[in-house]
Design an enzyme around this catalytic site. Structure first.
Site, PDB file in Angstrom:
ATOM      1  N   ASP A 179       0.821  -1.208   0.000  1.00 39.71           N
ATOM      2  CA  ASP A 179       0.000   0.000   0.000  1.00 39.71           C
ATOM      3  C   ASP A 179       0.855   1.259   0.000  1.00 39.71           C
ATOM      4  O   ASP A 179       2.014   1.232  -0.399  1.00 39.71           O
ATOM      5  CB  ASP A 179      -0.953  -0.033   1.197  1.00 39.71           C
ATOM      6  N   HIS A 227      -3.972   5.954   3.422  1.00 40.75           N
ATOM      7  CA  HIS A 227      -4.696   4.778   2.958  1.00 40.75           C
ATOM      8  C   HIS A 227      -4.107   3.475   3.491  1.00 40.75           C
ATOM      9  O   HIS A 227      -4.811   2.613   4.014  1.00 40.75           O
ATOM     10  CB  HIS A 227      -4.687   4.792   1.429  1.00 40.75           C
ATOM     11  N   SER A 403     -11.409  -1.017  -0.794  1.00 41.92           N
ATOM     12  CA  SER A 403     -10.116  -1.143  -0.104  1.00 41.92           C
ATOM     13  C   SER A 403     -10.296  -1.598   1.331  1.00 41.92           C
ATOM     14  O   SER A 403      -9.388  -2.204   1.909  1.00 41.92           O
ATOM     15  CB  SER A 403      -9.369   0.193  -0.109  1.00 41.92           C
TER      16      SER A 403
END
Length: 470
Positions: A179, A227, A403
């Site tokens: 990520d 994120h 996600s």
């Protein structure tokens, strides 16, 4: 002329880069999702289902009272049926036509089979029910004042019931999270993180998991770099520490954080080369699962496909987000064979308006991870540390997107690996994990174009004797 060249290059990169598939709390207003081309299906309701008299045996792997059985006698007199099987004593009749009988402790399943052979219609254990485990993390319990609390999302996949079935697990599986960036000192994740690696050519050292410095003239959008921390948090945020949230892994799963996003000629993305290298690295480190909360509409990426095949050959299951276009057709790598694809559901179990679906049958399941309109978001981690070129959302943020469905499936897969190892002394292969999670999901083994195999059922994953613990 130079400006036109830069715009053309940026458009090319955005067409081929791997895109993040989640939304932070306050992103710019998105355009409405395209109309879904997946065929809707009628699900019916519980009230319309006819109650049919059961026939056969119950599940003796589930917790139950020693020395007791419950049965439907099948038209035979209770004492007559008991007399046909040695060691069976009728205790009392229950409402609904059931009998409670006493048998020698430890012989429940054997006596049940004998009673069935003697003429009983249905025999089951006297199952045990427990108060479901609720961790003390403050952003977990449901609250009418905060609709983003995690408990309703976890309850949608029956996670609390699965937590109660974990027991002592001698094996700690690893989920590699590929990520954006990670803060290893975050108090709600620090204990669950293994030493990570920066696999990008961003100029920072290999051990530096900070957001990559943007080139001159470019800047991060809100939540971009947070994120990865949010995805990792849903896998393994520390539970029962009076901090924030608990991860799905409930202190029994570790995260290997791998940074794969960096600035490529003005685009914050990853590339085929970096992503493939990270997938192979995770497999070589023995990760049970690789979580890929990222995607691209580009299908013919032989470099990434080769890396996924390598991971599968090493016993590592790739789990990938289905995509946030709200249309028919999974993003890649979720669409590749051998990958467990994960879409998002609303809290009522229907598909989220942004979640990609697939009319072509594939290994697709859902986890509750928000909705665009009406808005549903869930808490997870943010970086919690500011950088000279990036200001974080804080220690925690509200998120929505596929996600945040994928890491729920990744952590559940890891818990299944640990449970399987505890029972058999070895872990299941990727095909076995995928089979267990898809066939125990809420659609009962049937594939639906809207929802795939349906919502994950964590409780069944921990107990199913047909697909999970054959």
């Amino acid at each position: 002329m130079e400006a036109m060249k830069r715009l053309a290059l940026l458009a090319l990169l955005l067409g081929t880069a791997f895109l993040l598939t989640a939304c932070p709390l306050n992103p710019p207003p998105p355009p409405p999702p395209p109309a879904s081309t997946c065929s809707p299906t009628s699900t019916g309701s519980l009230s319309t289902l006819a109650l049919r008299e059961p026939q056969g045996l119950g599940d003796f792997s589930a917790p139950h009272v020693p020395g007791e059985l419950l049965l439907l006698p099948g038209g035979l007199a209770p004492q007559s049926l008991a007399a046909r099987v040695q060691g069976v004593e009728v205790r009392r009749a229950l409402e609904g036509g059931f009998l409670q009988v006493k048998v020698p402790p430890g012989q429940e399943e054997a006596k049940a089979k004998a009673l069935l052979q003697a003429g009983a219609r249905w025999v089951q254990p006297n199952y045990l029910y427990f108060p479901l485990y609720v961790p003390n993390d403050p952003l977990y319990p449901a609250s009418p004042l905060d609709a983003s609390r995690l408990q309703p999302y976890y309850q949608a996949i029956r996670l609390e019931a699965a937590w109660d079935l974990l027991g002592s697990l001698p094996f700690t599986p690893v989920v590699a999270v590929l990520d954006t960036a990670f803060n290893p000192t975050h108090p709600d994740l620090q204990a669950s993180l293994l030493p990570g690696r920066n696999l990008t050519p961003d100029g920072l050292p290999p051990e530096n998991l900070s957001p990559s410095p943007p080139p001159q003239g470019f800047a991060y959008g809100s939540g971009d770099a947070d994120h990865g921390q949010g995805v990792a948090g849903l896998v393994a945020a520390v539970a029962d520490n009076n901090e924030g949230i608990p991860g799905v892994g409930l202190n029994r799963v570790k995260v290997l954080p791998l940074k794969v996003f960096y600035w490529v000629s003005g685009s914050y993305s990853s590339t085929s080369a970096v992503l493939a290298s990270a997938i192979r690295y995770a497999a070589d480190q023995g990760a049970a699962v690789v979580n890929l909360s990222l995607g691209s509409p580009t299908p013919l990426d032989r470099v990434v496909q080769g890396a996924l095949g390598y991971a599968l050959s090493k016993g590592t299951l790739p789990v990938a987000a289905s995509g946030n276009a709200g249309a028919d057709g999974l993003y890649y790598p979720a669409a590749y064979p051998g990958v467990l694809a994960v879409g998002s559901a609303k809290l009522d179990g229907t598909r989220s308006d942004f979640s990609n679906c697939s009319t072509a049958p594939t290994d697709l399941v859902l986890a509750a991870a928000g909705n665009r309109n009406p808005s549903q978001t869930l808490w997870s981690l943010a970086l919690g540390q500011n950088y000279p070129y990036y200001r974080t959302l804080g220690a925690y943020a509200r998120w929505a997107g596929t996600s945040f469905a994928a890491p729920q499936a990744s952590a559940l897969a890891a818990l299944y690996v640990a449970k399987y190892y505890a029972r058999y002394g070895q872990g299941p292969g990727p095909d076995q994990i995928r089979l267990c999670l898809t066939r125990t999901a809420s659609n009962g083994g049937r594939y639906d174009p809207q929802t795939g195999y349906g919502l994950l059922r964590a409780d069944r994953v921990m107990t199913d004797p047909t697909y999970c613990f054959p």
